[in-house]
Design an enzyme around this catalytic site. Structure first.
Site, PDB file in Angstrom:
ATOM      1  CG  ASP A 118       9.130  34.211  96.461  1.00 26.44           C
ATOM      2  OD1 ASP A 118      10.213  33.717  96.113  1.00 26.44           O
ATOM      3  OD2 ASP A 118       8.441  33.750  97.405  1.00 26.44           O
ATOM      4  CD  GLU A 176     -16.038  18.964  78.374  1.00 27.64           C
ATOM      5  OE1 GLU A 176     -16.613  20.019  78.667  1.00 27.64           O
ATOM      6  OE2 GLU A 176     -15.575  18.169  79.224  1.00 27.64           O
TER       7      GLU A 176
END
Ligand code: GLA
Length: 729
Positions: free
Chosen positions: A534, A614
């Site tokens: 928030d 990777e």
């Protein structure tokens, strides 16, 4: 710009693209007259119509004028018990037990700059802000209500907060105090958009037309919650990304909240946003004040995209306190998903050592390094290094990490306590809990009573010793349960309704203290993932772990929902190992990287277990992210598709503020045979500029935005694609 018409008591707030207006009428009732696209001004009270409505009573000064009712007029800050039966903004109870609030305008004050709210997070800034304070009073109780308005012209941002002061001679109990009341009297056919979900699946967008009565989302969990975000939108039924009127409202607060809309008998709409009245009761002795959290509003006449971009700019520039402002934040690796609680110093150094050569710059040691913490049943509260795992403490570990050329970060969960901890054995009453009742555990832990200063001080003193023991650049401040048993041993029975709010004020106080004591430390917020994502937390923690769900496909939705209010640079996002622990799904490292770099970017895996191929991919991703950091983190964000539509792909775009660069990212959905061709229309480019795409051919901006870019047929699910555009002239 704030324009005052003193004679007619009209107050007009203009931002670059919007106008907001109020007027005190002949009875000094403060009416809301307009909020919408920018207009030249004047007195917009001509819009208000009066009619005798059955069952809507009339204030005494109106005599027998039956067309004047608080129940039907648009109120700037709604009252209770004296004729407005819609959602009240405020409720208070003096010693006679009445619950009546009749607020009338008294005077105003205009200030250069932005007001601040003591002890509460709020947007900040200098002379680019203007402040208007409107004072109202309930004559009978002498309760004064000051409405604060902050105006930030360039971002179309209007902030609001409320200060209630008891000017009377007796005690008053404040039972409700919304930060924002917004009446729409235009019969708008509005939709209400909320961002809802659960742990590991936060901020799913939900949109529904308003129906008569009250519709709301709220939290009573003590946190703003995974379940509903304290950010909501009201918009035209037809509004979309690039068109239509919409109003976004964010509460700058991390505790219990209520966001409610009422569609009234006259098909008007009222939006209310603020602290949840559930178990809220604040006693004000004569002379005392209560300050509400801040609410922030952006109105966009041209759809959600523009609204989001204005929120993003304002949050980045005028809300968060970023210790690295103007500098690049480090790409990190976190050991949580790789090791959980089971690790040794060697293991941590191994993980860091595998990451450093790939360009990763910060190693974060997550949960499990302290006290007796071998699982989630013990140790919380004992903030000293577990030397069985880390012999020699951080003094021994951190130099080893730094020798790899990496910074070091650490996980803490200051608000919590385990029953199996030295702290609990010494201070069982420091956990929230009412006498004589068993305590409710969450993730096998209890919550410290952060409304108590001595509790905060003790925890902080212990954490400081750790932070001072080594060179620490980053702290992950976690919080892993909802509050229950909210009762404080430090307050009398009559003040237990203050504990929820005092708790979050305590959290803010400690975060502020830490931010000031360690101005070089980057603090990342976390609440079991995104349970306290928030605007309140963002003031202290420039980034917040978005979700415990690191599955790239689920993240497309989570990050999409989050982006309606919060900028990319605030969204904690990591690529993790596959199959993913939350979903069991495996997608390529390329896809995981593209999704995670639309956030703060990092990895959460043991790269020693990663293949050489990777690793090469990771190396390229990290280099690409660093090279385009400003564009990715601070560029203007455009949502190109909605992942909730389950379309053939999800796409988004960042455009540099000068529009000379753009990055388009895309992840396909599930593939089907004989797939149709798709063309992606880009957004936000300069129509007059020509762009080179991925270092190849060039295309004019107007062509890319209108004719678009043909997408190749991509076989296999969830494949990524990125287009980097740079202007050639
Ligand atoms: C929470 C966080 C995770 C991790 C664990 C550790 O769930 O969201 O990222 O830090 O706690 O216990």
């Amino acid at each position: 710009m704030i324009v005052l018409d003193k004679t007619n008591k009209v107050f007009t707030l203009h931002t670059q693209n919007t106008t907001y207006q109020m007027k005190a009428d002949q009875y000094n009732v403060l009416l809301h007259t307009y909020y919408g696209p920018r207009i030249s001004g004047g007195d917009l009270s001509y819009l208000i119509q009066y009619a005798d409505r059955g069952a809507s009573p009339n204030p005494s000064e109106a005599g027998h004028r039956r067309d004047y009712s608080l129940d039907t007029l648009p109120q700037e800050y709604s009252t209770c018990g004296v004729g407005d039966f819609r959602l009240p903004s405020i409720e208070f109870e003096p010693e006679d037990g009445s619950c009546l609030a009749d607020l009338r305008y008294v005077d105003y004050e205009l200030r250069k700059g932005k007001y601040s709210l003591e002890g509460l997070p709020a947007f900040w800034g200098g002379s680019e802000w203007e402040t208007l304070v409107l004072r109202m009073e309930d004559i009978s109780t002498q309760m004064q209500v000051e409405l604060y308005y902050g105006v930030l012209d360039r971002y179309d941002l209007i902030t609001r907060a409320v200060r209630v002061t008891n000017l009377g001679t007796e005690r008053v109990r404040l039972r409700r105090c919304a930060s924002l009341c917004l009446d729409f009297q235009d019969n708008g056919d509005y939709d209400f958009i909320t961002f809802d979900g659960c742990h590991a699946l936060e901020r799913n967008l939900n949109r529904a037309p308003l129906r008569p009565g009250v519709q709301s989302v709220e939290s009573v969990r003590g946190t703003s919650s995974h379940h509903h975000n304290p950010f909501v939108i009201l918009c035209d039924h037809s509004a979309g990304e690039d068109h239509g009127l919409c109003y976004g409202a964010a509460l700058v607060y991390s505790g219990n909240f209520l966001a409610a809309v009422e569609r009234t008998q006259l098909e008007h709409n009222r939006l209310l946003l603020g602290i949840n009245p559930y178990h809220f009761c604040w006693t004000l002795a004569p002379g005392e004040s209560f300050t509400s959290p801040e609410a922030a509003l952006v109105c966009s006449p041209s759809g959600f995209g523009q609204m989001s971009r204005q929120f993003h700019r304002a949050i980045r520039d005028n809300l968060i306190h970023d210790p690295l402002r103007g500098r690049r934040r480090p790409v990190l690796i976190n050991n949580w998903e790789a090791t959980e609680f089971t690790f040794s110093a060697e293991k941590l150094v191994d993980i860091a050592a595998s990451a450093a050569p790939l360009g990763i710059e910060l190693f974060v040691m997550d949960d499990g390094w302290f006290g007796k913490r071998d699982d989630d049943c013990g140790g919380l509260g004992d903030w000293y290094v577990n030397e069985e795992k880390l012999p020699g403490g951080l003094e021994a570990l951190v130099p080893r990490i730094r020798a790899l050329g990496m910074q070091f970060g650490i996980w803490i969960e200051p608000e919590m306590i385990s029953e199996d901890s030295d702290l609990y054995r010494a201070h069982p009453d420091w956990a929230l809990g009412a006498p004589g009742r068993p305590r409710t555990r969450g993730r096998s832990q209890l919550t410290l009573d952060f409304s108590r200063k001595e509790v905060r001080d003790r925890v902080y003193a212990d954490i400081r010793k750790v932070l001072d023991s080594a060179e620490i650049s980053y702290v992950k401040w976690d919080m892993n349960r909802s509050l229950t048993d909210v009762w404080s041993a430090a307050l009398p029975a009559s003040r237990q309704g203050e504990v929820f709010h005092r708790y979050i004020l305590g959290v803010y106080e400690l975060l502020d203290q830490m931010r000031r004591d360690y101005p070089h430390i980057l603090i990342e917020g976390c609440t079991g993932g995104g349970g306290r994502f928030d605007a309140g937390m963002l003031y202290y923690t420039p980034q917040i772990w978005c979700s415990d769900n690191t599955d790239a496909v689920d993240r497309l939705r989570i990050q999409y929902g989050t982006s309606f209010c919060y900028p990319i640079s605030t969204m904690g996002a990591h690529a993790s190992a596959v199959p993913n622990g939350q979903t069991g799904r495996s997608v390529s490292m390329e896809t995981r990287g593209v999704v995670a770099m639309t956030g703060t970017f990092g990895y959460e895996m043991d790269l020693n277990e990663t293949s050489q191929e990777e690793k090469e991919v990771i190396k390229r991703q990290v280099a690409f992210f660093k090279e385009h950091y400003d564009l990715i983190q601070n560029g203007d964000y455009y949502r190109l598709t909605d992942p909730f539509q389950n379309g053939p792909f999800t796409a988004w775009e960042q455009v540099s503020p000068d529009r000379r660069e753009a990055l388009v990212s895309l992840v396909t959905g599930t593939v089907h045979a004989s797939a149709p061709f798709h063309t992606l229309r880009l957004k936000g480019l300069d129509p007059a500029l020509t762009y080179q795409v991925n270092g190849g051919d060039t295309y004019p901006g107007d062509v890319l935005m209108n004719a678009g870019w043909p997408l190749p047929i991509i076989l296999d699910d969830y494949q990524p694609m990125q287009l980097y555009l740079s202007a050639v002239q």
